[in-house]
Design a protein around this motif. Structure first.
Motif, PDB file in Angstrom:
ATOM      1  N   MET A   1       0.830  -0.999   0.429  1.00 57.50           N
ATOM      2  CA  MET A   1       0.073   0.052  -0.377  1.00 57.50           C
ATOM      3  C   MET A   1       1.105   0.962  -0.166  1.00 57.50           C
ATOM      4  SD  MET A   1      -3.062   1.477   2.593  1.00 57.50           S
ATOM      5  CE  MET A   1      -1.456   1.911   4.091  1.00 57.50           C
ATOM      6  N   ASN A   2       1.933   1.289   0.644  1.00 58.13           N
ATOM      7  CA  ASN A   2       2.648   2.317   1.102  1.00 58.13           C
ATOM      8  C   ASN A   2       3.497   2.499  -0.859  1.00 58.13           C
ATOM      9  OD1 ASN A   2       3.786   3.846   3.347  1.00 58.13           O
ATOM     10  ND2 ASN A   2       2.633   2.012   3.634  1.00 58.13           N
ATOM     11  N   ALA A   3       3.292   1.309  -1.543  1.00 56.23           N
ATOM     12  CA  ALA A   3       4.334   1.614  -2.529  1.00 56.23           C
ATOM     13  C   ALA A   3       4.226   2.028  -3.795  1.00 56.23           C
ATOM     14  CB  ALA A   3       5.552  -0.315  -2.845  1.00 56.23           C
ATOM     15  N   LEU A   4       2.218   1.614  -3.632  1.00 55.29           N
ATOM     16  CA  LEU A   4       1.171   2.147  -4.716  1.00 55.29           C
ATOM     17  C   LEU A   4       0.908   2.985  -4.436  1.00 55.29           C
ATOM     18  CD1 LEU A   4       0.196  -1.284  -5.779  1.00 55.29           C
ATOM     19  CD2 LEU A   4       2.316   0.013  -6.972  1.00 55.29           C
ATOM     20  N   GLU A   5       0.225   3.016  -3.470  1.00 55.79           N
ATOM     21  CA  GLU A   5      -1.104   3.846  -2.338  1.00 55.79           C
ATOM     22  C   GLU A   5       0.228   5.636  -2.346  1.00 55.79           C
ATOM     23  OE1 GLU A   5      -4.339   2.707  -0.539  1.00 55.79           O
ATOM     24  OE2 GLU A   5      -4.667   5.482  -0.822  1.00 55.79           O
ATOM     25  N   TRP A   6       1.482   6.009  -1.441  1.00 51.60           N
ATOM     26  CA  TRP A   6       1.763   6.201  -0.994  1.00 51.60           C
ATOM     27  C   TRP A   6       3.302   6.303  -1.939  1.00 51.60           C
ATOM     28  CZ3 TRP A   6      -1.948   5.523   1.933  1.00 51.60           C
ATOM     29  CH2 TRP A   6      -2.325   5.818   3.051  1.00 51.60           C
ATOM     30  N   ASN A   7       3.250   5.909  -3.179  1.00 54.69           N
ATOM     31  CA  ASN A   7       4.212   6.107  -3.974  1.00 54.69           C
ATOM     32  C   ASN A   7       5.736   6.461  -3.464  1.00 54.69           C
ATOM     33  OD1 ASN A   7       5.461   6.703  -6.557  1.00 54.69           O
ATOM     34  ND2 ASN A   7       5.284   8.442  -6.673  1.00 54.69           N
ATOM     35  N   ARG A   8       5.978   5.309  -2.456  1.00 56.86           N
ATOM     36  CA  ARG A   8       7.033   4.809  -2.002  1.00 56.86           C
ATOM     37  C   ARG A   8       8.116   4.171  -2.217  1.00 56.86           C
ATOM     38  NH1 ARG A   8       4.494   7.128   3.927  1.00 56.86           N
ATOM     39  NH2 ARG A   8       5.462   8.862   4.140  1.00 56.86           N
ATOM     40  N   ASP A   9       9.040   4.247  -2.718  1.00 52.08           N
ATOM     41  CA  ASP A   9      10.121   3.317  -2.835  1.00 52.08           C
ATOM     42  C   ASP A   9      10.434   2.977  -1.990  1.00 52.08           C
ATOM     43  OD1 ASP A   9      12.385   1.591  -4.236  1.00 52.08           O
ATOM     44  OD2 ASP A   9      13.454   2.859  -5.597  1.00 52.08           O
ATOM     45  N   LEU A  10      10.675   1.434  -1.413  1.00 50.11           N
ATOM     46  CA  LEU A  10      10.654   1.052   0.079  1.00 50.11           C
ATOM     47  C   LEU A  10      12.075   0.670  -0.081  1.00 50.11           C
ATOM     48  CD1 LEU A  10       7.292  -0.290   1.454  1.00 50.11           C
ATOM     49  CD2 LEU A  10       8.011   2.006   1.766  1.00 50.11           C
TER      50      LEU A  10
ATOM     51  N   TRP B   1       3.592  -6.001  -6.941  1.00 47.27           N
ATOM     52  CA  TRP B   1       4.709  -4.799  -6.596  1.00 47.27           C
ATOM     53  C   TRP B   1       5.779  -6.539  -5.205  1.00 47.27           C
ATOM     54  CZ3 TRP B   1       6.457  -4.048  -1.307  1.00 47.27           C
ATOM     55  CH2 TRP B   1       7.297  -3.479  -1.574  1.00 47.27           C
ATOM     56  N   TYR B   2       4.508  -7.063  -4.649  1.00 49.57           N
ATOM     57  CA  TYR B   2       5.205  -7.803  -3.923  1.00 49.57           C
ATOM     58  C   TYR B   2       6.542  -8.425  -4.947  1.00 49.57           C
ATOM     59  CZ  TYR B   2       2.586  -6.785   0.165  1.00 49.57           C
ATOM     60  OH  TYR B   2       2.494  -6.291   1.329  1.00 49.57           O
ATOM     61  N   ARG B   3       5.770  -9.186  -6.428  1.00 51.03           N
ATOM     62  CA  ARG B   3       6.505 -10.125  -6.898  1.00 51.03           C
ATOM     63  C   ARG B   3       7.752  -9.777  -7.707  1.00 51.03           C
ATOM     64  NH1 ARG B   3       4.730 -14.062  -4.169  1.00 51.03           N
ATOM     65  NH2 ARG B   3       2.950 -14.946  -6.028  1.00 51.03           N
ATOM     66  N   ALA B   4       7.435  -8.040  -7.981  1.00 52.97           N
ATOM     67  CA  ALA B   4       8.432  -7.201  -7.829  1.00 52.97           C
ATOM     68  C   ALA B   4       9.809  -6.975  -7.661  1.00 52.97           C
ATOM     69  CB  ALA B   4       8.313  -5.633  -8.765  1.00 52.97           C
ATOM     70  N   MET B   5       9.264  -7.522  -5.926  1.00 52.08           N
ATOM     71  CA  MET B   5      10.405  -7.492  -4.858  1.00 52.08           C
ATOM     72  C   MET B   5      11.162  -8.784  -5.210  1.00 52.08           C
ATOM     73  SD  MET B   5      11.424  -3.983  -3.353  1.00 52.08           S
ATOM     74  CE  MET B   5      10.214  -3.068  -5.276  1.00 52.08           C
ATOM     75  N   GLU B   6      10.443  -9.171  -5.332  1.00 56.90           N
ATOM     76  CA  GLU B   6      10.901 -10.903  -4.841  1.00 56.90           C
ATOM     77  C   GLU B   6      12.146 -11.162  -6.267  1.00 56.90           C
ATOM     78  OE1 GLU B   6       8.782 -14.624  -4.507  1.00 56.90           O
ATOM     79  OE2 GLU B   6       6.878 -12.900  -3.877  1.00 56.90           O
ATOM     80  N   GLU B   7      11.419 -10.573  -7.119  1.00 58.09           N
ATOM     81  CA  GLU B   7      12.143 -10.628  -8.903  1.00 58.09           C
ATOM     82  C   GLU B   7      13.836  -9.542  -8.421  1.00 58.09           C
ATOM     83  OE1 GLU B   7      10.093  -9.496 -11.977  1.00 58.09           O
ATOM     84  OE2 GLU B   7       8.747 -11.335 -11.257  1.00 58.09           O
ATOM     85  N   ALA B   8      13.510  -9.126  -7.236  1.00 66.26           N
ATOM     86  CA  ALA B   8      15.288  -7.877  -7.262  1.00 66.26           C
ATOM     87  C   ALA B   8      15.670  -8.295  -6.030  1.00 66.26           C
ATOM     88  CB  ALA B   8      14.120  -6.439  -6.958  1.00 66.26           C
ATOM     89  N   GLY B   9      14.991  -9.862  -5.462  1.00 69.70           N
ATOM     90  CA  GLY B   9      16.342 -10.291  -4.543  1.00 69.70           C
ATOM     91  C   GLY B   9      16.020  -9.170  -3.266  1.00 69.70           C
ATOM     92  N   GLU B  10      15.107  -8.467  -3.555  1.00 69.92           N
ATOM     93  CA  GLU B  10      15.048  -7.531  -1.872  1.00 69.92           C
ATOM     94  C   GLU B  10      13.413  -8.495  -0.931  1.00 69.92           C
ATOM     95  OE1 GLU B  10      15.259  -3.985  -0.655  1.00 69.92           O
ATOM     96  OE2 GLU B  10      16.639  -4.028  -3.321  1.00 69.92           O
ATOM     97  N   MET B  11      13.257  -9.165  -1.641  1.00 70.71           N
ATOM     98  CA  MET B  11      11.776  -9.431  -0.134  1.00 70.71           C
ATOM     99  C   MET B  11      11.993 -11.875  -0.773  1.00 70.71           C
ATOM    100  SD  MET B  11       8.974  -7.002   0.001  1.00 70.71           S
ATOM    101  CE  MET B  11       7.884  -7.930   1.385  1.00 70.71           C
ATOM    102  N   VAL B  12      11.315 -12.385   0.320  1.00 74.36           N
ATOM    103  CA  VAL B  12      11.251 -13.165  -0.084  1.00 74.36           C
ATOM    104  C   VAL B  12       9.581 -14.070   0.193  1.00 74.36           C
ATOM    105  CG1 VAL B  12      12.648 -14.133   1.486  1.00 74.36           C
ATOM    106  CG2 VAL B  12      11.924 -15.603  -0.611  1.00 74.36           C
TER     107      VAL B  12
END
Ligand code: ZN
Length: 361
Positions: free
Chosen positions: A12-21, A93-104
């Protein structure tokens, strides 16, 4: 010490607040200078680097979208389909974070143990992925039960049927009513799929009905006690005791209005009320005393869930400051095993039992 935070609205923060976490917190704040579209601009406390700095290696992260009929007091998406699409964007967005190795994503016991081994190996944690368990706050976006099954296949492991106001499947905070036929069907399907019931936000009637119908594991990801902060959003002592009997773990939030009675949003300040992180320890201690042990308490900060530093403890700059909690508990006389249980062990025990299919007690 490893910390598990059971409630963060990261997507929600990433998409609605436009925050690059993925960026440093000072940079996220800097980019919000001059913006007035949200009350907490420039005052965010959560980003992935700060989670790593605070050794918060595992979180329960939400999808969240409300469907609002024309009469809904708070508004929201005008159709369930729009709410569904919003949660699917959040999942992307969560999937994009996984692809980037930021989250799992953590969706079963084997993945949980592997991730814990990674975080509990001594060494540099600043490059490790943040583990997340996918949850849904308010079930309005579940258009049909088929959508719930699809979400489960996408890794959804916990669900709170309600949020604020009347929902499709239950009545939430500041509303009152029965879960009805649809709520009943949803809970039975959650039982079948072994999705954890998040009791947070359920109104008193929906709470009682939901716990009667649902037989699987229950937790409350971000809730305090009504005795300390009188409001229907928090749980009465008999509700807390019912949750303890069901083996629940209650995540303690850091939203100021839930920590201090009489807080007025936008007016009361953390400085004026001397609200400190220590207050969270008081709330957790209350639940431990009520339970007679430290087995049912955890952390569910809700940080940046629509509020920032203006509405959380004055001595908290970012979420990494949670790492001061162990000392605050020690100062209060808590022993090391209990501190570890509160900061991560209780939720981990809960997950291990839930995912082994032998949850109870
Ligand atoms: Zn919430």
């Amino acid at each position: 010490m490893l910390i598990l935070d059971a409630h963060l609205d990261l997507a929600m923060n990433a998409l609605e607040w436009n925050r690059d976490l993925t960026r440093p917190i000072h940079e996220i704040r800097e980019r919000e200078r001059g913006k007035t579209d949200k009350t907490d601009r420039t005052r965010g406390t959560v980003c992935l680097p700060e989670l790593r700095r605070g050794n918060i290696g595992l979180v329960v992260a939400t999808q969240i979208a409300r469907y609002a009929k024309p009469t809904h007091p708070l508004g929201g998406c005008h159709s369930p389909a729009q709410a569904w699409a919003t949660t699917q964007g959040q999942l992307a967005w969560y999937r994009a974070m996984e692809e980037a190795g930021e989250m799992v994503q953590i969706r079963n016991l084997a993945q949980l143990e592997k991730h814990l081994a990674l975080w509990q190996t001594p060494g540099d944690t600043t490059k490790l992925p943040i583990g997340y368990i996918l949850s849904l706050e308010g079930a309005d976006s579940i258009v049909t039960l088929d959508h719930l099954e699809r979400s489960h296949a996408d890794g959804l492991r916990a669900l709170g049927p309600a949020h604020y106001g009347p929902g499709t499947y239950a009545f939430g905070t500041d509303s009152e009513g029965s879960i009805g036929a649809r709520g009943r069907e949803l809970l039975m399907e959650m039982d079948r799929l072994k999705i954890i019931l998040d009791a947070t936000h359920l109104c008193d009637t929906s709470f009682r009905e939901a716990l009667d119908i649902f037989h699987g594991p229950v937790w409350a990801s971000h809730s305090n006690a009504r005795t300390l902060t009188p409001h229907n959003r928090q749980f009465a002592d008999d509700q807390l005791k019912e949750l303890f009997r069901r083996g629940a773990v209650i995540g303690a939030p850091l939203d100021a209005w839930m920590m201090i009675p009489g807080w007025i949003r936008g007016k009361t300040t953390p400085e004026a009320t001397q609200l400190k992180l220590e207050k969270m320890v008081e709330h957790i201690d209350y639940n431990c005393q009520l339970a007679g042990n430290a087995r049912h308490c955890g952390i569910g900060t809700d940080l940046d869930g629509g509020f920032g530093r203006e509405q959380c403890p004055a001595d908290l700059d970012t979420i990494a400051d949670l790492q001061r909690l162990p000392d605050l508990f020690r100062a209060r006389g808590y022993r090391e095993p209990d501190i570890e249980a509160i900061l991560h062990g209780n939720f981990l025990r809960f997950l291990r039992e839930a995912w082994q299919g032998n949850h109870g007690g």
